[in-house]
Design an enzyme around this catalytic site. Structure first.
Site, PDB file in Angstrom:
ATOM      1  N   HIS A  30       0.740  -1.210   0.025  1.00 49.63           N
ATOM      2  CA  HIS A  30      -0.080   0.087  -0.026  1.00 49.63           C
ATOM      3  C   HIS A  30       0.953   1.170  -0.027  1.00 49.63           C
ATOM      4  O   HIS A  30       2.212   1.268  -0.028  1.00 49.63           O
ATOM      5  CB  HIS A  30      -0.881  -0.201   1.281  1.00 49.63           C
ATOM      6  CG  HIS A  30      -0.224  -0.336   2.445  1.00 49.63           C
ATOM      7  ND1 HIS A  30       0.592   0.700   3.113  1.00 49.63           N
ATOM      8  CD2 HIS A  30      -0.402  -1.448   3.666  1.00 49.63           C
ATOM      9  CE1 HIS A  30       1.069   0.157   4.261  1.00 49.63           C
ATOM     10  NE2 HIS A  30       0.521  -1.118   4.427  1.00 49.63           N
ATOM     11  N   HIS A  66       4.032   1.364   2.108  1.00 48.47           N
ATOM     12  CA  HIS A  66       5.340   0.482   1.543  1.00 48.47           C
ATOM     13  C   HIS A  66       5.944   1.484   0.456  1.00 48.47           C
ATOM     14  O   HIS A  66       7.151   1.436   0.355  1.00 48.47           O
ATOM     15  CB  HIS A  66       4.850  -0.863   1.080  1.00 48.47           C
ATOM     16  CG  HIS A  66       4.243  -1.833   1.939  1.00 48.47           C
ATOM     17  ND1 HIS A  66       2.969  -2.389   1.815  1.00 48.47           N
ATOM     18  CD2 HIS A  66       4.721  -2.355   2.934  1.00 48.47           C
ATOM     19  CE1 HIS A  66       2.578  -3.052   2.816  1.00 48.47           C
ATOM     20  NE2 HIS A  66       3.840  -3.274   3.715  1.00 48.47           N
ATOM     21  N   GLN A  82       6.527 -15.367  12.252  1.00 53.05           N
ATOM     22  CA  GLN A  82       6.129 -14.296  13.230  1.00 53.05           C
ATOM     23  C   GLN A  82       4.510 -14.122  13.208  1.00 53.05           C
ATOM     24  O   GLN A  82       3.924 -13.486  13.792  1.00 53.05           O
ATOM     25  CB  GLN A  82       6.441 -13.025  12.577  1.00 53.05           C
ATOM     26  CG  GLN A  82       6.082 -12.518  11.383  1.00 53.05           C
ATOM     27  CD  GLN A  82       6.663 -11.284  10.512  1.00 53.05           C
ATOM     28  OE1 GLN A  82       7.812 -11.390  10.089  1.00 53.05           O
ATOM     29  NE2 GLN A  82       5.927 -10.224  10.847  1.00 53.05           N
ATOM     30  N   ASP A  98       4.838   0.366  12.813  1.00 53.63           N
ATOM     31  CA  ASP A  98       5.149  -0.792  13.738  1.00 53.63           C
ATOM     32  C   ASP A  98       6.430  -0.401  14.690  1.00 53.63           C
ATOM     33  O   ASP A  98       7.435  -0.462  14.394  1.00 53.63           O
ATOM     34  CB  ASP A  98       5.630  -1.907  12.868  1.00 53.63           C
ATOM     35  CG  ASP A  98       4.394  -2.142  12.114  1.00 53.63           C
ATOM     36  OD1 ASP A  98       3.526  -2.768  12.557  1.00 53.63           O
ATOM     37  OD2 ASP A  98       4.623  -2.171  10.658  1.00 53.63           O
TER      38      ASP A  98
HETATM   39  O1  PAF Z   1       6.684  -5.208   8.854  1.00 55.06           O
HETATM   40  C1  PAF Z   1       6.458  -6.250   8.118  1.00 55.06           C
HETATM   41  O2  PAF Z   1       6.124  -6.383   7.118  1.00 55.06           O
HETATM   42  C2  PAF Z   1       7.272  -7.426   8.479  1.00 55.06           C
HETATM   43  O3  PAF Z   1       7.407  -7.552  10.161  1.00 55.06           O
HETATM   44  C3  PAF Z   1       8.813  -7.571   8.181  1.00 55.06           C
HETATM   45  C4  PAF Z   1       9.265  -6.570   8.926  1.00 55.06           C
HETATM   46  C5  PAF Z   1       8.802  -7.535   6.577  1.00 55.06           C
HETATM   47  C6  PAF Z   1       9.379  -8.707   8.712  1.00 55.06           C
HETATM   48  O4  PAF Z   1       8.831 -10.063   8.124  1.00 55.06           O
END
Ligand code: PAF
Length: 281
Positions: A34, A37, A61, A150
């Site tokens: 989006h 990014h 994760q 984040d």
């Molecule tokens: O923020 C994210 O999209 C993810 O946590 C990352 C940093 C690409 C790690 O998988």
């Protein structure tokens, strides 16, 4: 834009760039790109000769019962957006390319990973730190860019880089918001039309709490509690709402100057996070 899915191909290309004296910026993502990014890619463009973007939905994760299987995978659209934004190389490995089936090494940034989102998502930040450490080793960029939406993730990554002497400059890029104030997130796509009307209240709660910190003498715990109540009344199930020291994300006291308010709340099935960082002087 070049596309590679193996570490071998990636290293071959990067070797050529490095021997030509070119600098490399890296934007790790999980795809479903989006405007947030794309801002990272634009900033990367301005700060290095070549821009590498990775798309990897990192299973490590995601916790049990989380959305790993259903996480939106939008490869064609992502590819087109990256071309238009001027990325030079897209690295999109498979899970087996990234993780050996008998992998035994995990990177954990203790303390920072166990608070806030880490409390309700145990293991999440070890999954993030491990994959980011591995991606840094694969790409070996000069700089890497992450969204400040984040905030805790960024703190974990900066600490990992410092503690492990990883030679990468980590740059935090400001959150991109919808006109309503809602922070852009791949998970916003899960919201129903009705939830989309409610979702901006999370940012509003952060703004109100910031104003209360700046303009009143209320104890921080009362401000946090008022925000939790407002979020519940708006239709959220708040997970946490915490006024913290920006340096280490511990509970802030009235003598602290650099603050960040961190919040997470569920809206239906969707878990949203947001934050607001500011200084009191
Ligand atoms: O923020 C994210 O999209 C993810 O946590 C990352 C940093 C690409 C790690 O998988």
């Amino acid at each position: 834009m070049q596309f590679v899915d193996s570490v071998f191909q990636l290293r071959e290309t990067l070797k050529g760039w490095r021997s030509a004296g070119l600098t490399i910026a890296f934007v790790p993502t999980m795809g479903n790109l989006h405007a947030g990014h794309l801002k990272l890619v634009e900033e990367a463009r301005e700060n290095a000769d070549k821009v590498v973007v990775s798309i990897f939905v990192n299973p490590m994760q995601f916790g049990v019962g989380e959305d790993f299987e259903t996480y939106p995978r939008t490869e064609l659209e992502d590819n087109q957006k990256l071309r238009q934004t001027g990325a030079d190389l897209l690295f999109q490995p498979t899970v087996t390319e990234v993780y050996a089936s008998d992998a035994k090494t995990v990177v954990t940034v203790s303390g920072l990973s166990d608070m806030h989102c880490g409390l309700s998502r145990p293991g999440h930040f070890s999954g993030v730190a491990t994959v980011v450490c591995k991606l840094f080793n694969m790409v070996q960029p000069d700089i890497a860019l992450f969204g400040t939406k984040d905030f805790q993730q960024l703190a974990v990554i900066k600490t990992m880089v410092r503690d492990l002497n990883i030679p990468v400059g980590v740059i935090g890029v400001e959150t991109v918001r919808e006109a309503s104030g809602l922070a852009m997130s791949s998970r916003n796509g899960y919201l129903t039309n009705e939830e989309k009307q409610i979702a901006p209240s999370l940012y509003q709660a952060l703004c109100q709490a910031k104003a209360a910190v700046q303009m009143t003498d209320q104890p921080y715990s009362s401000i946090e509690q008022a925000a939790m109540t407002a979020l519940t009344e708006a239709g959220f199930q708040p997970v946490y709402f915490s006024i913290c020291r920006a340096e280490d994300l511990s509970k802030a006291t009235p003598t602290d100057n650099n603050l960040v308010i961190l919040a997470a709340a569920k809206l239906g099935k969707t878990r949203l996070i947001d934050n607001l960082a500011f200084s009191l002087n």
